[in-house]
Design a protein around this motif. Structure first.
Motif: not given
Length: 264
Positions: A39, A42, A246-247, A250-254, A258
């Motif tokens: 997290d 990201a 973050l989603n 998962s440790p990915t940007l919304t 972003l």
């Protein structure tokens, strides 16, 4: 009316559309029970974070291949924390009680009585005040609360003033922060903020697009933290997860994350 404050606000409004370099100001709140490995990586253009707790315990991250990144700030969130909190030795700051005027229903006088414990735990670290809710909408209410706090504990050490704000009008948010800062002659830490209610991710981005340059340019705002990295429970306050950076899994940007992470 404080003319110096008025001039400062006018200056902020004039530069509100300018993009500025990423700074030490930008952070985020991270729910530790919703933590996913990676997290903090990201959100690699944020400087600091906290988790409404006094430690980021190893039982949360023991299974992760990498340690967290960024500056972690511990918090003495409530009365119970004043009894057993242990601050990480590398920490330079300690955050005070979380929303005592709402979540824990702690009076200013009660907080003042407990504050010497907080000072003892903090040691010589920079100490941030209790973070009050709704200061963006009711700055006079927050000023009154802090005045009662300082009156009840005239010798209490408070280096920064922490507030929360979910006002969806950035200019009014900044006016409230400036008023509180000017009254107490201390810098503001906006440790929770977002646009609350049944709003879309694009609404959050539109809010950020105005709010972030204002916060960056305002000399009276020392740090700010978005709410939050991830919230997995819908509430009437934040019903549709639109403020998540973050989603969910998962440790990915919304799209919101972003914009926040890449803002310059």
């Amino acid at each position: 009316m404080n003319l110096a404050f008025v001039a400062q606000v006018v200056l902020v409004l004039l530069v509100c559309e300018q993009r500025v370099d990423s700074s030490y100001k930008r952070g985020f709140g991270m729910y530790y029970n919703y933590y996913e490995c990676g997290d903090t990586y990201a959100l690699n253009n944020t400087y600091w974070w906290y988790n409404w707790h006094y430690n980021f315990t190893k039982d949360v991250t023991y299974h992760c291949p990498r340690r967290t990144r960024g500056e972690y700030l511990p918090m003495i969130a409530n009365e119970a924390d004043t009894l057993d909190a242990e601050i990480p030795p590398e920490s330079k700051y300690v955050l005070g009680f979380n929303e005592p005027n709402e979540a824990d229903h702690m009076s200013p006088e009660w907080c003042a009585e407990l504050w010497p414990r907080v000072e003892k735990i903090a040691g010589g670290r920079i100490l941030v005040s209790p973070a009050l809710a709704a200061c963006d909408i009711y700055p006079d209410m927050c000023i009154d609360w802090y005045e009662r706090f300082f009156k009840a504990c005239p010798g209490c050490r408070v280096d920064k003033i922490a507030v929360h704000g979910y006002h969806c009008v950035p200019y009014e948010l900044l006016q409230s922060l400036g008023k509180i800062s000017s009254h107490f002659n201390r810098p503001i830490w906006l440790t929770e903020f977002a646009c609350h209610g049944n709003v879309s991710s694009q609404d959050q981005i539109n809010f950020m697009n105005i709010a972030l340059p204002l916060l960056e340019q305002a000399s009276f705002v020392e740090r700010y933290a978005w709410f939050s990295q991830r919230n997995k429970q819908a509430t009437t306050f934040m019903p549709n997860f639109s403020s998540n950076l973050l989603n969910l899994k998962s440790p990915t940007l919304t799209s919101v994350g972003l914009f926040y992470n890449d803002y310059k």
